[in-house]
Scaffold this motif. Sequence first.
Motif, PDB file in Angstrom:
ATOM      1  N   HIS A  53       0.801  -1.239   0.000  1.00 44.65           N
ATOM      2  CA  HIS A  53       0.000   0.000   0.000  1.00 44.65           C
ATOM      3  C   HIS A  53       0.826   1.278   0.000  1.00 44.65           C
ATOM      4  O   HIS A  53       0.604   2.173   0.821  1.00 44.65           O
ATOM      5  CB  HIS A  53      -0.961   0.026   1.193  1.00 44.65           C
ATOM      6  N   ASP A  55       1.686   5.036  -0.901  1.00 47.60           N
ATOM      7  CA  ASP A  55       0.925   6.193  -1.371  1.00 47.60           C
ATOM      8  C   ASP A  55       1.842   7.405  -1.297  1.00 47.60           C
ATOM      9  O   ASP A  55       2.366   7.717  -0.217  1.00 47.60           O
ATOM     10  CB  ASP A  55      -0.323   6.409  -0.512  1.00 47.60           C
ATOM     11  N   ASP A 114      -4.302   0.030   4.156  1.00 47.33           N
ATOM     12  CA  ASP A 114      -4.650   0.934   3.061  1.00 47.33           C
ATOM     13  C   ASP A 114      -4.513   2.431   3.391  1.00 47.33           C
ATOM     14  O   ASP A 114      -5.488   3.184   3.306  1.00 47.33           O
ATOM     15  CB  ASP A 114      -6.081   0.652   2.591  1.00 47.33           C
ATOM     16  N   SER A 170      -9.027   0.493   0.057  1.00 48.61           N
ATOM     17  CA  SER A 170      -8.214   1.470  -0.662  1.00 48.61           C
ATOM     18  C   SER A 170      -8.850   2.850  -0.827  1.00 48.61           C
ATOM     19  O   SER A 170      -9.043   3.326  -1.943  1.00 48.61           O
ATOM     20  CB  SER A 170      -7.849   0.905  -2.041  1.00 48.61           C
ATOM     21  N   HIS A 228      -7.412  -2.385  -5.624  1.00 49.40           N
ATOM     22  CA  HIS A 228      -6.883  -1.168  -5.028  1.00 49.40           C
ATOM     23  C   HIS A 228      -6.779  -0.061  -6.072  1.00 49.40           C
ATOM     24  O   HIS A 228      -6.554  -0.338  -7.251  1.00 49.40           O
ATOM     25  CB  HIS A 228      -5.501  -1.419  -4.428  1.00 49.40           C
ATOM     26  N   ASP A 230      -5.748   4.439  -6.756  1.00 47.66           N
ATOM     27  CA  ASP A 230      -5.319   5.762  -6.331  1.00 47.66           C
ATOM     28  C   ASP A 230      -5.723   6.749  -7.411  1.00 47.66           C
ATOM     29  O   ASP A 230      -5.799   6.391  -8.599  1.00 47.66           O
ATOM     30  CB  ASP A 230      -3.806   5.813  -6.096  1.00 47.66           C
ATOM     31  N   CYS A 244      -5.747  -1.263  -9.708  1.00 45.33           N
ATOM     32  CA  CYS A 244      -5.339  -2.663  -9.680  1.00 45.33           C
ATOM     33  C   CYS A 244      -6.588  -3.530  -9.785  1.00 45.33           C
ATOM     34  O   CYS A 244      -7.536  -3.372  -9.007  1.00 45.33           O
ATOM     35  CB  CYS A 244      -4.583  -2.978  -8.396  1.00 45.33           C
ATOM     36  N   ARG A 283      -0.886  -2.908  -5.146  1.00 39.41           N
ATOM     37  CA  ARG A 283      -1.365  -1.541  -4.931  1.00 39.41           C
ATOM     38  C   ARG A 283      -0.314  -0.584  -5.457  1.00 39.41           C
ATOM     39  O   ARG A 283       0.879  -0.872  -5.427  1.00 39.41           O
ATOM     40  CB  ARG A 283      -1.604  -1.276  -3.443  1.00 39.41           C
TER      41      ARG A 283
END
Length: 316
Positions: A53, A55, A114, A170, A228, A230, A244, A283
């Motif tokens: 995860h 980010d 997440d 997510s 997942h 973003d 994903c 992710r």
Amino acid sequence: MFGIKTRLMRLLAGPAYSLSYAPTGGKPLADLPLGRKLRLDIPTYDGTGQIVHPDIFFDGTIGKYVLACTPYPFTDDSHENPCVVLSDDGIRFYEERPGLNPLAPPPEKDHNDDPDITLHDGVYSLVYLETVRPDYQNVVVLQSRDRLSWERSVLYRQAPAGKSDDLIVSPAVIWTGEGCRCFFVMGNYGKGHRILATGEAGDLSGLDFAGAVPVQVKGIPEGLMPWHLDVFPDGGDGWVMLLCLVAPGKDGKGGRYFLHVARSRDLAGWVLDPAPVIRNCYRSSGFVRNGILYIYFSSNFWGDEWRTGLYKTALP
């Protein structure tokens, strides 16, 4: 404790990862090659360097990259607690203050997961999930002005969660000129995973997760489900979604994972590029700079060993 096969796979995982993921070679981020998986080392409080995860965003106020993640050594979710690390160049990461991580302890049972981090009006907000199946699931936010002292609050609580019930996956917060929104996957292997988004809110406390509406993503291949995601600006007047997708395996559980890129002008209608940009991607996160998409991704390698990579490609 572990079978011979597992121990052998873990013994070979390191050399195999080094062979298949190229070193960055000390080059600046902009000079790294396109279309190659590049090795990244992310420090973790448990010492394994195995994360899931990731980010990331570039913080122009301090001139550094800020990356949130959770350790996931050999798929042990008891270590999956939110952490933040920094980088001066987007390649080498470090803990801002030794012993800072994790930023939150595990819940009384099950695990955290997440994380998603943003900066708005001088406040860093790290949103993550406190998943306590089957009792409840909290959407939690940690907020800070200095990245060292964090205050916790719960944005949303759903109960029950997991098993045959819906499970939030997510969350991805974005800030627009009008306020903030949160995109997320509502996971349910029985009903099928689906992408939802809250309406616009003036701040995080106003996000209506219960009233989130479906997001239409055109072009998801048959047999694959959202997992997942973003969302971030595309460097122009549109948006990028790193999505994903999962091909369910035995008993409906996750099997193979593929990363696709979707684009949108209005955050409502999305079009997916049908070709996966990365295979075996659990992710990912990233940003766009001069038309180049920088993707930071995590993958399950061998023997449940988790590795982090960087992949550059032209924005589809």
